[in-house]
Scaffold this active site. Structure first.
Site, PDB file in Angstrom:
ATOM      1  N   HIS A  10      53.415  35.147  46.086  1.00 24.51           N
ATOM      2  CA  HIS A  10      53.999  36.494  46.142  1.00 24.51           C
ATOM      3  C   HIS A  10      54.034  37.035  47.565  1.00 24.51           C
ATOM      4  O   HIS A  10      53.244  36.650  48.428  1.00 24.51           O
ATOM      5  CB  HIS A  10      53.228  37.451  45.234  1.00 24.51           C
ATOM      6  CG  HIS A  10      51.821  37.732  45.698  1.00 24.51           C
ATOM      7  ND1 HIS A  10      51.532  38.616  46.719  1.00 24.51           N
ATOM      8  CD2 HIS A  10      50.631  37.251  45.275  1.00 24.51           C
ATOM      9  CE1 HIS A  10      50.233  38.667  46.903  1.00 24.51           C
ATOM     10  NE2 HIS A  10      49.653  37.839  46.045  1.00 24.51           N
ATOM     11  N   GLN A  12      53.764  40.024  50.560  1.00 25.74           N
ATOM     12  CA  GLN A  12      52.643  40.889  50.944  1.00 25.74           C
ATOM     13  C   GLN A  12      52.506  42.073  49.989  1.00 25.74           C
ATOM     14  O   GLN A  12      53.491  42.728  49.643  1.00 25.74           O
ATOM     15  CB  GLN A  12      52.869  41.416  52.366  1.00 25.74           C
ATOM     16  CG  GLN A  12      51.726  42.273  52.893  1.00 25.74           C
ATOM     17  CD  GLN A  12      52.121  43.050  54.135  1.00 25.74           C
ATOM     18  OE1 GLN A  12      52.979  43.930  54.084  1.00 25.74           O
ATOM     19  NE2 GLN A  12      51.521  42.717  55.263  1.00 25.74           N
ATOM     20  N   GLU A  88      45.664  35.566  40.139  1.00 26.03           N
ATOM     21  CA  GLU A  88      44.870  35.287  41.331  1.00 26.03           C
ATOM     22  C   GLU A  88      43.414  35.037  40.945  1.00 26.03           C
ATOM     23  O   GLU A  88      42.966  35.407  39.855  1.00 26.03           O
ATOM     24  CB  GLU A  88      44.979  36.489  42.298  1.00 26.03           C
ATOM     25  CG  GLU A  88      44.156  36.402  43.571  1.00 26.03           C
ATOM     26  CD  GLU A  88      44.490  35.200  44.435  1.00 26.03           C
ATOM     27  OE1 GLU A  88      44.167  34.066  44.003  1.00 26.03           O
ATOM     28  OE2 GLU A  88      45.042  35.383  45.536  1.00 26.03           O
ATOM     29  N   ARG A 115      34.260  33.458  50.146  1.00 24.97           N
ATOM     30  CA  ARG A 115      35.703  33.320  50.369  1.00 24.97           C
ATOM     31  C   ARG A 115      36.123  31.873  50.558  1.00 24.97           C
ATOM     32  O   ARG A 115      37.199  31.471  50.099  1.00 24.97           O
ATOM     33  CB  ARG A 115      36.134  34.119  51.607  1.00 24.97           C
ATOM     34  CG  ARG A 115      36.073  35.621  51.458  1.00 24.97           C
ATOM     35  CD  ARG A 115      36.735  36.289  52.651  1.00 24.97           C
ATOM     36  NE  ARG A 115      38.184  36.083  52.657  1.00 24.97           N
ATOM     37  CZ  ARG A 115      38.969  36.324  53.702  1.00 24.97           C
ATOM     38  NH1 ARG A 115      38.440  36.746  54.834  1.00 24.97           N
ATOM     39  NH2 ARG A 115      40.266  36.129  53.623  1.00 24.97           N
TER      40      ARG A 115
END
Length: 211
Positions: A10, A12, A88, A115
């Site tokens: 996708h 921003q 996500e 992360r």
């Protein structure tokens, strides 16, 4: 005859711009994100592809990207399947936090581990391995059979859900996938063999600006 699989991250989102952990939260695209999605669609239109079906997540930033791509290729009303499996990675307690604030709370090293490690999830969230554990089975049952039947399939989703697919398609190691970033709005076109392996891959744009 095998078909074609196109993956697009996708454009921003508002929270990308604000440097927030997004995960399953549902911000919309920014103006730049809209332009990125349109550019990806134009690249696919120039490539000359016509899709048979599209898949996306249940989050608006991926759905809007999907629709903007379909608009650009002249297929605005194409059947589109939305599924949570393509969402996500869930960042759990980090969701909605500014990344700098998260580092201040938990420490830079710990946030970096969450992360960028493959199998260490943040509190209440998913690791990249966890994300792949829901994305890959869905791909095998719902998406891959369409491609192997000869269809051209669009998947508009998210950085980590798509990395979970790319890891297997491109036969990347855990170390390699952790270093891979996918640019927003840049289509990746895979042609698959009958045994579901990759025959060819083309990137229709510049991945150098990926983050």
């Amino acid at each position: 005859m095998s078909g074609t699989l196109v993956l697009v991250r996708h454009g921003q989102s508002d929270w990308n711009l604000k440097n927030l952990f997004t995960g399953w939260r549902d911000p919309d695209l920014t103006e730049l994100g809209i332009e990125e999605a349109k550019a990806g669609g134009k690249a696919l239109a120039d490539y000359g592809i016509k899709f048979d079906i599209a898949f996306t997540s249940v989050l608006i930033r991926a759905q809007r990207t999907c629709q903007l791509v379909l608009d650009a290729v002249g297929q605005s009303s194409l059947e589109t399947i939305r599924d949570q499996a393509l969402n996500e990675r869930d960042y759990g307690d980090l969701s909605g936090l500014n990344k700098d604030d998260a580092r201040a709370k938990w420490g830079e090293e710990q946030v970096h581990i969450w992360r960028r490690s493959y199998d260490v999830p943040p509190p209440g969230g998913e690791s990249l391995r966890d994300t792949g554990a829901r994305v890959w089975p869905y791909y095998l049952t719902d998406i891959l059979p369409r491609v192997l039947s000869g269809e051209k399939v669009l998947v508009a989703a998210h950085g980590n859900s798509l990395r979970s697919l790319v890891m297997v398609l491109d036969k990347l190691t855990k170390e390699q996938i952790l270093k891979l970033n996918l640019a927003t709005g840049v289509p990746m076109v895979y042609k698959l063999n009958a045994d579901s392996t990759v025959a060819s891959k083309e990137v229709l744009g510049d991945m150098s600006g990926a983050h």
